[in-house]
Design a protein around this motif. Structure first.
Motif, mmCIF file in Angstrom:
data_model
loop_
_atom_site.group_PDB
_atom_site.id
_atom_site.type_symbol
_atom_site.label_atom_id
_atom_site.label_comp_id
_atom_site.label_asym_id
_atom_site.label_seq_id
_atom_site.Cartn_x
_atom_site.Cartn_y
_atom_site.Cartn_z
ATOM 1 N N MET A 1 18.470 66.601 27.062
ATOM 2 C CA MET A 1 19.810 66.837 27.614
ATOM 3 C C MET A 1 20.501 67.965 26.854
ATOM 4 O O MET A 1 20.418 68.036 25.632
ATOM 5 C CB MET A 1 20.655 65.555 27.526
ATOM 6 C CG MET A 1 22.085 65.712 28.034
ATOM 7 S SD MET A 1 23.047 64.181 27.972
ATOM 8 C CE MET A 1 22.250 63.250 29.277
ATOM 9 N N ILE A 2 21.178 68.823 27.581
ATOM 10 C CA ILE A 2 21.881 69.942 26.967
ATOM 11 C C ILE A 2 23.113 69.431 26.212
ATOM 12 O O ILE A 2 23.908 68.647 26.733
ATOM 13 C CB ILE A 2 22.329 70.951 28.030
ATOM 14 C CG1 ILE A 2 21.105 71.486 28.791
ATOM 15 C CG2 ILE A 2 23.099 72.099 27.404
ATOM 16 C CD1 ILE A 2 20.087 72.159 27.923
ATOM 17 N N LYS A 3 23.270 69.880 24.995
ATOM 18 C CA LYS A 3 24.401 69.448 24.185
ATOM 19 C C LYS A 3 25.701 70.022 24.727
ATOM 20 O O LYS A 3 25.777 71.180 25.108
ATOM 21 C CB LYS A 3 24.203 69.909 22.735
ATOM 22 C CG LYS A 3 25.331 69.479 21.811
ATOM 23 C CD LYS A 3 25.075 69.932 20.382
ATOM 24 C CE LYS A 3 26.224 69.518 19.471
ATOM 25 N NZ LYS A 3 25.998 69.949 18.071
ATOM 26 N N LYS A 4 26.725 69.194 24.761
ATOM 27 C CA LYS A 4 28.040 69.654 25.203
ATOM 28 C C LYS A 4 28.692 70.502 24.111
ATOM 29 O O LYS A 4 28.434 70.323 22.924
ATOM 30 C CB LYS A 4 28.936 68.453 25.518
ATOM 31 C CG LYS A 4 28.409 67.545 26.612
ATOM 32 C CD LYS A 4 29.309 66.334 26.794
ATOM 33 C CE LYS A 4 28.745 65.381 27.842
ATOM 34 N NZ LYS A 4 29.599 64.179 28.010
ATOM 35 N N ILE A 5 29.532 71.408 24.522
ATOM 36 C CA ILE A 5 30.281 72.215 23.556
ATOM 37 C C ILE A 5 31.336 71.337 22.903
ATOM 38 O O ILE A 5 32.174 70.738 23.583
ATOM 39 C CB ILE A 5 30.951 73.416 24.230
ATOM 40 C CG1 ILE A 5 29.895 74.322 24.872
ATOM 41 C CG2 ILE A 5 31.776 74.212 23.221
ATOM 42 C CD1 ILE A 5 30.472 75.502 25.614
ATOM 43 N N VAL A 81 19.746 77.708 18.705
ATOM 44 C CA VAL A 81 18.465 77.661 18.005
ATOM 45 C C VAL A 81 17.840 76.275 18.123
ATOM 46 O O VAL A 81 16.625 76.139 18.342
ATOM 47 C CB VAL A 81 18.632 78.055 16.527
ATOM 48 C CG1 VAL A 81 17.369 77.725 15.732
ATOM 49 C CG2 VAL A 81 18.943 79.534 16.413
ATOM 50 N N ASN A 82 18.664 75.235 18.006
ATOM 51 C CA ASN A 82 18.154 73.870 18.145
ATOM 52 C C ASN A 82 17.577 73.632 19.537
ATOM 53 O O ASN A 82 16.533 72.981 19.695
ATOM 54 C CB ASN A 82 19.252 72.856 17.843
ATOM 55 C CG ASN A 82 19.615 72.807 16.368
ATOM 56 O OD1 ASN A 82 18.806 73.197 15.511
ATOM 57 N ND2 ASN A 82 20.803 72.336 16.053
ATOM 58 N N GLU A 83 18.269 74.147 20.556
ATOM 59 C CA GLU A 83 17.777 73.988 21.925
ATOM 60 C C GLU A 83 16.486 74.776 22.133
ATOM 61 O O GLU A 83 15.571 74.331 22.830
ATOM 62 C CB GLU A 83 18.849 74.428 22.916
ATOM 63 C CG GLU A 83 20.010 73.452 22.989
ATOM 64 C CD GLU A 83 21.218 74.009 23.711
ATOM 65 O OE1 GLU A 83 21.098 75.094 24.309
ATOM 66 O OE2 GLU A 83 22.274 73.364 23.679
ATOM 67 N N LEU A 84 16.423 75.948 21.506
ATOM 68 C CA LEU A 84 15.214 76.763 21.604
ATOM 69 C C LEU A 84 14.047 76.065 20.907
ATOM 70 O O LEU A 84 12.903 76.093 21.384
ATOM 71 C CB LEU A 84 15.471 78.134 20.992
ATOM 72 C CG LEU A 84 14.452 79.241 21.277
ATOM 73 C CD1 LEU A 84 14.271 79.448 22.768
ATOM 74 C CD2 LEU A 84 14.920 80.533 20.623
ATOM 75 N N LYS A 88 10.262 75.506 21.923
ATOM 76 C CA LYS A 88 9.198 76.267 21.243
ATOM 77 C C LYS A 88 8.885 75.760 19.832
ATOM 78 O O LYS A 88 7.770 75.884 19.363
ATOM 79 C CB LYS A 88 9.601 77.748 21.152
ATOM 80 C CG LYS A 88 9.767 78.431 22.498
ATOM 81 C CD LYS A 88 8.430 78.749 23.138
ATOM 82 C CE LYS A 88 7.777 79.926 22.457
ATOM 83 N NZ LYS A 88 6.534 80.359 23.148
ATOM 84 N N GLY A 89 9.890 75.236 19.160
ATOM 85 C CA GLY A 89 9.683 74.695 17.828
ATOM 86 C C GLY A 89 9.271 75.714 16.785
ATOM 87 O O GLY A 89 8.488 75.412 15.885
#
Length: 304
Positions: A1-5, A81-84, A88-89
């Motif tokens: 899930m995409i983190k909310k701002i 970066v965390n979402e990336l 990809k890790g």
């Protein structure tokens, strides 16, 4: 899930409460009952109070921007970066180089100019209000000889009629909407904080060699629906994808006041249907929810 701002990072409520207090003080000063019948010396004293309040708001804004715009930028960078890394890790957070520092400085300067222009507009409004009151008083004096006794309520009524649609409310955004100072400050603060967050993430992507981003999906009812879920090139250097800079041609609302949309990483080789996403991103019409699900977009409704 995409983190909310997380806008609480930016302490927006502190700034808004600061502006609300200042705005209420200004309203007290420009009330007709407070201005009516005052001598020129008294009006100069009131205007000095106005200048003091506006100066305090200006100085407080500078402090708030200096503390919070950089932090929101950093948060956007970290979250991107965390979402990336979920995809990809392989990306690590590095120090902010001069590019990031320059970006923060530009956003901070633009933010301050927005607030400064609002305060200048308020000052013009108040000066105009003082002038209208004085003008109506002179008219009343010419008509009645002196503003006193039973003539005062009528003159006051005349002034109130003149000032009915006048006051500290003439802050107008690019869309033509009129705001009061306190609500305008909240809108501007939210807008610039989201911008700092988004730009911090986007520049971190470019820094790590990634160019494509996707617009989050919230089920927008306005023109933002035309770009939800679509993929854009940050630099314009990825063939066959539209440039993010051109996004304003698709929507009158995206990344505008109070917009909650943001960009997230997009890696075509990890998608189920990259060619379909590319095709849909180049079309003028919106991507329907059913189609988004079909091509693998899984963040519908996230990030509100």
């Amino acid at each position: 899930m995409i983190k909310k701002i997380d806008l609480t990072v930016g302490n927006i409520d502190n700034l808004v409460n600061f502006y609300k207090e200042g705005y209420l003080e200004l309203l007290k000063i420009v009330q007709t009952n407070n201005l009516l019948g005052k001598s020129n010396v008294q009006k100069l004293s009131l205007m000095a109070q106005v200048d003091k309040i506006l100066l305090e708001l200006d100085e407080g804004t500078k402090v708030w921007i200096g503390a919070n715009i950089p932090e929101m930028y950093r948060q956007g960078s970290v979250d991107m970066v965390n979402e990336l890394n979920k995809l990809k890790g392989e990306v690590k957070i590095t120090d902010f180089n001069s590019l990031h520092q320059d970006a923060v400085r530009v956003i901070a300067d633009e933010s301050y100019l927005g607030f400064a222009e609002a305060l200048k507009t308020v000052k013009r409004d108040i000066v105009s209000t003082f002038g209208l009151v004085t003008k109506q008083e002179i008219v009343g004096e010419l008509a009645t000889g002196i503003i006193s006794g039973k003539t005062l309520p009528q003159v006051q009524k005349d002034i109130q009629a003149v000032l009915k649609d006048h006051g500290v409310v003439s802050l107008i955004d690019k869309g033509g909407k009129t705001w009061q100072l306190d609500t305008y400050s909240e809108m501007l603060a939210r807008t610039k904080m989201v911008e700092a967050y988004r730009v911090g993430g986007e520049l971190r992507l470019i820094e790590n060699g990634y160019d494509l981003v996707q617009i989050t999906v919230h089920g927008a009812a306005d023109d933002c629906r035309l770009v939800e879920g679509k993929v854009y090139s940050l630099t314009g250097q990825t063939p066959d994808y539209p440039n993010l800079d051109e996004i304003m041609n698709m929507s009158n609302h995206i990344f505008r006041p109070n917009c909650r949309h943001r960009t997230i990483p997009y890696i075509s080789e990890l998608e189920k249907n990259p060619d379909e996403f590319k095709r849909l991103s180049n079309k003028d019409q919106e991507i329907k929810d059913k189609t988004l699900r079909k091509v693998g977009f899984s963040t519908i409704g996230d990030g509100r």
